[in-house]
Design a protein around this motif. Structure first.
Motif, PDB file in Angstrom:
ATOM      1  N   ASP A 134      23.992  40.971  41.133  1.00  0.00           N
ATOM      2  CA  ASP A 134      22.376  41.380  41.820  1.00  0.00           C
ATOM      3  C   ASP A 134      21.532  40.431  41.758  1.00  0.00           C
ATOM      4  OD1 ASP A 134      23.725  43.758  42.337  1.00  0.00           O
ATOM      5  OD2 ASP A 134      23.231  44.497  40.420  1.00  0.00           O
ATOM      6  N   ASP A 135      21.809  39.281  40.999  1.00  0.00           N
ATOM      7  CA  ASP A 135      21.073  38.158  40.769  1.00  0.00           C
ATOM      8  C   ASP A 135      21.498  36.851  40.724  1.00  0.00           C
ATOM      9  OD1 ASP A 135      18.959  36.331  40.313  1.00  0.00           O
ATOM     10  OD2 ASP A 135      17.811  37.817  38.575  1.00  0.00           O
ATOM     11  N   PRO A 136      21.793  36.098  41.717  1.00  0.00           N
ATOM     12  CA  PRO A 136      22.471  34.683  41.573  1.00  0.00           C
ATOM     13  C   PRO A 136      21.912  33.739  40.756  1.00  0.00           C
ATOM     14  CG  PRO A 136      21.340  34.833  43.546  1.00  0.00           C
ATOM     15  CD  PRO A 136      21.120  36.295  42.909  1.00  0.00           C
ATOM     16  N   ASN A 137      20.488  33.971  40.100  1.00  0.00           N
ATOM     17  CA  ASN A 137      19.875  33.207  39.112  1.00  0.00           C
ATOM     18  C   ASN A 137      20.677  33.598  37.681  1.00  0.00           C
ATOM     19  OD1 ASN A 137      18.543  31.292  40.970  1.00  0.00           O
ATOM     20  ND2 ASN A 137      17.243  33.298  41.216  1.00  0.00           N
ATOM     21  N   LEU A 138      21.072  34.426  37.518  1.00  0.00           N
ATOM     22  CA  LEU A 138      21.755  34.698  36.245  1.00  0.00           C
ATOM     23  C   LEU A 138      23.138  34.815  36.177  1.00  0.00           C
ATOM     24  CD1 LEU A 138      19.404  38.150  35.602  1.00  0.00           C
ATOM     25  CD2 LEU A 138      19.179  35.870  34.521  1.00  0.00           C
ATOM     26  N   LEU A 139      23.691  34.649  34.914  1.00  0.00           N
ATOM     27  CA  LEU A 139      25.254  34.667  34.493  1.00  0.00           C
ATOM     28  C   LEU A 139      25.567  35.735  33.880  1.00  0.00           C
ATOM     29  CD1 LEU A 139      25.810  30.854  34.106  1.00  0.00           C
ATOM     30  CD2 LEU A 139      26.053  31.929  36.297  1.00  0.00           C
ATOM     31  N   GLU A 140      26.918  36.246  34.021  1.00  0.00           N
ATOM     32  CA  GLU A 140      27.145  37.201  33.304  1.00  0.00           C
ATOM     33  C   GLU A 140      28.672  37.081  32.904  1.00  0.00           C
ATOM     34  OE1 GLU A 140      27.353  40.922  35.287  1.00  0.00           O
ATOM     35  OE2 GLU A 140      29.112  40.278  36.566  1.00  0.00           O
ATOM     36  N   ILE A 141      29.025  37.693  31.403  1.00  0.00           N
ATOM     37  CA  ILE A 141      30.542  37.425  30.980  1.00  0.00           C
ATOM     38  C   ILE A 141      31.114  38.863  31.170  1.00  0.00           C
ATOM     39  CG2 ILE A 141      31.877  37.072  29.002  1.00  0.00           C
ATOM     40  CD1 ILE A 141      29.336  35.474  27.868  1.00  0.00           C
ATOM     41  N   SER A 142      32.187  38.867  31.967  1.00  0.00           N
ATOM     42  CA  SER A 142      32.815  40.063  32.316  1.00  0.00           C
ATOM     43  C   SER A 142      34.192  40.248  32.014  1.00  0.00           C
ATOM     44  CB  SER A 142      32.630  40.228  33.864  1.00  0.00           C
ATOM     45  OG  SER A 142      31.504  40.347  34.263  1.00  0.00           O
ATOM     46  N   ALA A 143      34.893  41.238  31.788  1.00  0.00           N
ATOM     47  CA  ALA A 143      36.397  41.354  31.655  1.00  0.00           C
ATOM     48  C   ALA A 143      36.611  41.605  32.968  1.00  0.00           C
ATOM     49  CB  ALA A 143      36.644  42.683  30.896  1.00  0.00           C
ATOM     50  N   VAL A 144      37.696  40.809  33.299  1.00  0.00           N
ATOM     51  CA  VAL A 144      38.044  40.859  34.783  1.00  0.00           C
ATOM     52  C   VAL A 144      39.644  40.799  34.682  1.00  0.00           C
ATOM     53  CG1 VAL A 144      38.503  39.434  36.968  1.00  0.00           C
ATOM     54  CG2 VAL A 144      36.459  39.196  35.815  1.00  0.00           C
ATOM     55  N   PRO A 145      40.220  41.799  35.824  1.00  0.00           N
ATOM     56  CA  PRO A 145      41.496  41.868  35.721  1.00  0.00           C
ATOM     57  C   PRO A 145      42.251  40.752  36.198  1.00  0.00           C
ATOM     58  CG  PRO A 145      40.573  43.822  36.962  1.00  0.00           C
ATOM     59  CD  PRO A 145      39.276  42.949  36.706  1.00  0.00           C
ATOM     60  N   LEU A 146      43.420  40.273  35.352  1.00  0.00           N
ATOM     61  CA  LEU A 146      44.076  39.273  35.894  1.00  0.00           C
ATOM     62  C   LEU A 146      44.813  39.444  37.152  1.00  0.00           C
ATOM     63  CD1 LEU A 146      46.401  38.601  32.604  1.00  0.00           C
ATOM     64  CD2 LEU A 146      44.595  37.279  33.403  1.00  0.00           C
ATOM     65  N   SER A 147      45.028  40.377  37.753  1.00  0.00           N
ATOM     66  CA  SER A 147      45.351  40.823  39.262  1.00  0.00           C
ATOM     67  C   SER A 147      44.276  39.969  40.129  1.00  0.00           C
ATOM     68  CB  SER A 147      45.543  41.996  39.403  1.00  0.00           C
ATOM     69  OG  SER A 147      44.725  43.075  39.258  1.00  0.00           O
ATOM     70  N   ASP A 148      43.013  40.063  39.611  1.00  0.00           N
ATOM     71  CA  ASP A 148      42.192  39.847  40.634  1.00  0.00           C
ATOM     72  C   ASP A 148      41.839  38.101  40.638  1.00  0.00           C
ATOM     73  OD1 ASP A 148      41.455  42.238  41.291  1.00  0.00           O
ATOM     74  OD2 ASP A 148      39.533  42.184  39.969  1.00  0.00           O
ATOM     75  N   LEU A 149      42.642  37.483  39.556  1.00  0.00           N
ATOM     76  CA  LEU A 149      42.684  36.181  39.425  1.00  0.00           C
ATOM     77  C   LEU A 149      43.983  35.329  39.903  1.00  0.00           C
ATOM     78  CD1 LEU A 149      41.104  36.133  36.022  1.00  0.00           C
ATOM     79  CD2 LEU A 149      39.960  35.685  38.069  1.00  0.00           C
ATOM     80  N   GLU A 154      45.602  43.233  30.512  1.00  0.00           N
ATOM     81  CA  GLU A 154      45.668  42.535  31.427  1.00  0.00           C
ATOM     82  C   GLU A 154      44.482  41.971  31.994  1.00  0.00           C
ATOM     83  OE1 GLU A 154      48.650  43.869  34.265  1.00  0.00           O
ATOM     84  OE2 GLU A 154      50.095  43.511  32.871  1.00  0.00           O
ATOM     85  N   ILE A 155      43.492  41.830  31.125  1.00  0.00           N
ATOM     86  CA  ILE A 155      42.414  41.212  31.665  1.00  0.00           C
ATOM     87  C   ILE A 155      41.734  39.932  31.006  1.00  0.00           C
ATOM     88  CG2 ILE A 155      41.372  43.581  32.116  1.00  0.00           C
ATOM     89  CD1 ILE A 155      40.129  43.705  29.364  1.00  0.00           C
ATOM     90  N   ALA A 156      40.715  39.310  31.559  1.00  0.00           N
ATOM     91  CA  ALA A 156      40.313  38.072  31.064  1.00  0.00           C
ATOM     92  C   ALA A 156      38.856  37.948  31.072  1.00  0.00           C
ATOM     93  CB  ALA A 156      40.952  37.045  31.962  1.00  0.00           C
ATOM     94  N   LEU A 157      38.220  37.228  29.876  1.00  0.00           N
ATOM     95  CA  LEU A 157      36.872  37.198  29.971  1.00  0.00           C
ATOM     96  C   LEU A 157      36.529  35.868  30.821  1.00  0.00           C
ATOM     97  CD1 LEU A 157      34.863  38.487  27.966  1.00  0.00           C
ATOM     98  CD2 LEU A 157      35.092  36.606  26.343  1.00  0.00           C
TER      99      LEU A 157
END
Length: 231
Positions: free
Chosen positions: A142-157, A132-135
Motif C-alpha cells: 500500500d505504500d512503496p516508500n515503506l518496507l515490510e518483512i513478510s512470511a512468503v510461501p516458498l511456492s511463490d518464490l 514451507e514459508i520464507a522470511l
C-alpha cells in the motif's frame, strides 16, 4: 508475490572493461586494475539496456528457490570437483552436456541448503521447512516508500533468486540484528528500483556514485524495529 528478476549468471559490466597495470586498491599484492571504459558493451546493447529498469544490488549471498530433487548432475574429470548435489545455473552455456566457463572463467551453480547442516544455519533461519514459508523483505503493497518483512510461501518464490542478508552475512553492511539477537532476511533480486538515475554515461554514473546523496541512500535499506521470527 510479483515475480521479479532471476540471477542465473555473473552480471557483466555495462561498459567495456580494460586492464591497467596499476596496483589494485581493493586487493593487496594485485598489480593491475580492471576498469570500465566509456564504451557501452555490445551485450548491454543487445539486452536493450536503455529500456532496462535499474535496481539496487543488495550486498549479501545469492539464493535460488527450486525443487532440487528434480536435478541430477555429473561433473566431468576436467572440472573442479563439486558436491554431488551441485546443479549448474540455468543460463550458463553447455557443450555435450557439460557446463562451460563464461568469459571470466566462472561456472555458477547451486548446492541445496540442508536444514540440519550447521554450515547453512543462517539460510535455514529464514525458512520454515514444515510450513514451507520464507522470511522476505519487500515493499509494502500500500505504500512503496515503506518496507515490510513478510512470511512468503516458498511456492511463490519458485525459480526466483534472492539475496540473503543479515547479522552473519558478508560483514552485515546493513547493521541488521546483533550477536545476541541475529536477524536474517531474503530479498528478491530486482526488488528495489533505483530512482533518479543519471544518463547511461560512464562520467555521469561516476559523478552520481561519488557525489549524489541519493546514491548513498540507495546503498542502505531502512528496516523497521519489528519483525516476525520463524525459527
Amino acid at each position: 508475490m510479483r515475480r521479479l528478476g532471476s540471477v542465473q549468471r555473473k552480471m557483466p559490466c555495462v561498459f567495456v572493461t580494460e586492464v591497467k597495470e596499476e596496483p589494485s586498491a581493493k586487493r593487496e599484492h594485485q598489480t593491475f586494475k580492471v576498469l570500465a571504459t566509456e564504451t557501452i558493451s555490445h551485450k548491454a546493447i543487445d539486452a536493450d539496456i536503455y529500456s532496462a529498469t535499474p535496481t539496487e544490488k543488495v550486498d549479501g549471498t545469492c539464493c535460488y528457490v527450486t525443487t532440487y530433487k528434480e536435478f541430477f548432475w555429473n561433473v566431468e574429470e576436467d572440472f573442479k570437483p563439486v558436491p554431488e548435489c551441485w546443479i549448474p545455473a540455468k543460463e550458463i552455456e553447455q557443450l555435450n552436456g557439460n557446463p562451460m566457463p563464461d568469459e571470466n572463467g566462472h561456472i555458477p551453480g547451486w548446492v541445496p541448503v540442508e536444514k540440519n547442516n550447521k554450515q547453512y544455519c543462517w539460510h535455514s533461519s529464514v525458512v520454515h521447512y514444515e510450513f514451507e514459508i520464507a522470511l522476505v523483505l519487500k515493499h509494502h503493497p500500500d505504500d512503496p516508500n515503506l518496507l515490510e518483512i513478510s512470511a512468503v510461501p516458498l511456492s511463490d518464490l519458485l525459480e526466483q533468486t534472492l539475496e540473503l542478508i543479515g547479522t552473519n552475512i558478508n560483514g552485515n553492511p546493513y547493521g541488521l540484528g546483533s550477536k545476541k539477537h541475529p536477524l536474517h532476511l531474503l530479498i528478491p533480486h530486482g526488488a528495489f528500483q533505483i530512482r533518479n538515475l543519471p544518463t547511461l554515461k560512464h562520467s555521469d554514473l561516476l559523478s552520481w556514485f561519488e557525489g549524489c546523496r541519493e546514491a548513498f541512500e540507495e546503498m542502505n535499506i531502512p528496516v523497521g524495529n519489528t519483525y516476525s521470527n520463524l525459527v
